[in-house]
Structures are given as C-alpha cells and as structure tokens.
Design a protein around this motif. Structure first.
Motif, PDB file in Angstrom:
ATOM      1  N   MET A   1      33.824  81.706  54.662  1.00 35.35           N
ATOM      2  CA  MET A   1      32.398  81.487  54.678  1.00 35.35           C
ATOM      3  C   MET A   1      31.786  82.171  53.472  1.00 35.35           C
ATOM      4  O   MET A   1      32.152  83.297  53.156  1.00 35.35           O
ATOM      5  N   GLN A   2      30.911  81.523  52.829  1.00 35.83           N
ATOM      6  CA  GLN A   2      30.264  82.096  51.660  1.00 35.83           C
ATOM      7  C   GLN A   2      29.243  83.135  52.115  1.00 35.83           C
ATOM      8  O   GLN A   2      28.294  82.817  52.822  1.00 35.83           O
ATOM      9  N   THR A   3      29.480  84.387  51.758  1.00 37.29           N
ATOM     10  CA  THR A   3      28.565  85.477  52.072  1.00 37.29           C
ATOM     11  C   THR A   3      28.375  86.338  50.829  1.00 37.29           C
ATOM     12  O   THR A   3      28.986  86.095  49.798  1.00 37.29           O
ATOM     13  N   ASN A   4      27.580  87.381  50.951  1.00 35.08           N
ATOM     14  CA  ASN A   4      27.377  88.303  49.843  1.00 35.08           C
ATOM     15  C   ASN A   4      28.261  89.543  49.967  1.00 35.08           C
ATOM     16  O   ASN A   4      27.999  90.565  49.340  1.00 35.08           O
ATOM     17  N   PHE A   5      29.314  89.486  50.764  1.00 31.92           N
ATOM     18  CA  PHE A   5      30.229  90.605  50.973  1.00 31.92           C
ATOM     19  C   PHE A   5      30.741  91.174  49.657  1.00 31.92           C
ATOM     20  O   PHE A   5      30.797  92.395  49.472  1.00 31.92           O
ATOM     21  N   ILE A   6      31.081  90.327  48.734  1.00 33.13           N
ATOM     22  CA  ILE A   6      31.677  90.756  47.469  1.00 33.13           C
ATOM     23  C   ILE A   6      30.691  91.568  46.636  1.00 33.13           C
ATOM     24  O   ILE A   6      31.092  92.415  45.842  1.00 33.13           O
ATOM     25  N   ASP A   7      29.411  91.347  46.825  1.00 32.14           N
ATOM     26  CA  ASP A   7      28.413  92.066  46.037  1.00 32.14           C
ATOM     27  C   ASP A   7      28.502  93.578  46.205  1.00 32.14           C
ATOM     28  O   ASP A   7      28.121  94.327  45.310  1.00 32.14           O
ATOM     29  N   GLY A   8      29.012  94.054  47.327  1.00 28.58           N
ATOM     30  CA  GLY A   8      29.098  95.482  47.586  1.00 28.58           C
ATOM     31  C   GLY A   8      30.328  96.163  47.012  1.00 28.58           C
ATOM     32  O   GLY A   8      30.497  97.376  47.172  1.00 28.58           O
ATOM     33  N   ILE A   9      31.189  95.425  46.343  1.00 30.00           N
ATOM     34  CA  ILE A   9      32.423  96.001  45.788  1.00 30.00           C
ATOM     35  C   ILE A   9      32.109  96.592  44.413  1.00 30.00           C
ATOM     36  O   ILE A   9      31.655  95.878  43.514  1.00 30.00           O
ATOM     37  N   PRO A  10      32.344  97.886  44.240  1.00 32.09           N
ATOM     38  CA  PRO A  10      31.977  98.527  42.973  1.00 32.09           C
ATOM     39  C   PRO A  10      32.918  98.196  41.800  1.00 32.09           C
ATOM     40  O   PRO A  10      32.486  98.208  40.654  1.00 32.09           O
ATOM     41  N   ASN A  11      34.167  97.881  42.071  1.00 37.56           N
ATOM     42  CA  ASN A  11      35.142  97.610  41.015  1.00 37.56           C
ATOM     43  C   ASN A  11      34.960  96.172  40.530  1.00 37.56           C
ATOM     44  O   ASN A  11      35.244  95.208  41.249  1.00 37.56           O
ATOM     45  N   GLN A  12      34.498  96.021  39.287  1.00 36.57           N
ATOM     46  CA  GLN A  12      34.184  94.692  38.754  1.00 36.57           C
ATOM     47  C   GLN A  12      35.413  93.789  38.671  1.00 36.57           C
ATOM     48  O   GLN A  12      35.324  92.588  38.919  1.00 36.57           O
TER      49      GLN A  12
END
Length: 57
Positions: A1-12
């Motif tokens: 599911m497309q969510t904004n979960f990845i936005d919280g990952i600090p490692n680019q």
C-alpha cells in the motif's frame, strides 16, 4: 500500500532503495476504495464477507 512510511527513514540511501521497490509494487489507496465501494454497492441479497486485494505486477 502506498503510504508515507518511507518519509521517516533518516538514511537517504535506504530511503531511495525502499522507494524504488515500493514504486514497483505499489497498491494505491484508490484501489482499496474501489473494492470497498464495490462490496457496499451490491444488492441486499448479496453478502460479501471477505475482500482480498492484491497488486498486479
């Protein structure tokens, strides 16, 4: 599911890698909405008690 979960990952680097995978396997929220609307719109003599929603790839 497309969510904004990845936005919280600090490692680019990790974020970019996960974004690439997600974009190839994404299930958009609109698809889930369409499935739910389909189930709700059935006549009263039709009982849908389970919906399995999968992305196609």
């Amino acid at each position: 599911m497309q969510t904004n979960f990845i936005d919280g990952i600090p490692n680019q680097e990790v974020k970019d890698q996960l974004s690439s995978v997600r974009d190839g396997l994404v299930l958009r929220p609109e698809a889930v909405v369409r499935a739910i609307v389909y189930a709700i719109e059935q006549p009263s003599d039709v009982d849908i008690n389970e919906i399995v929603i999968r992305f196609t790839a």
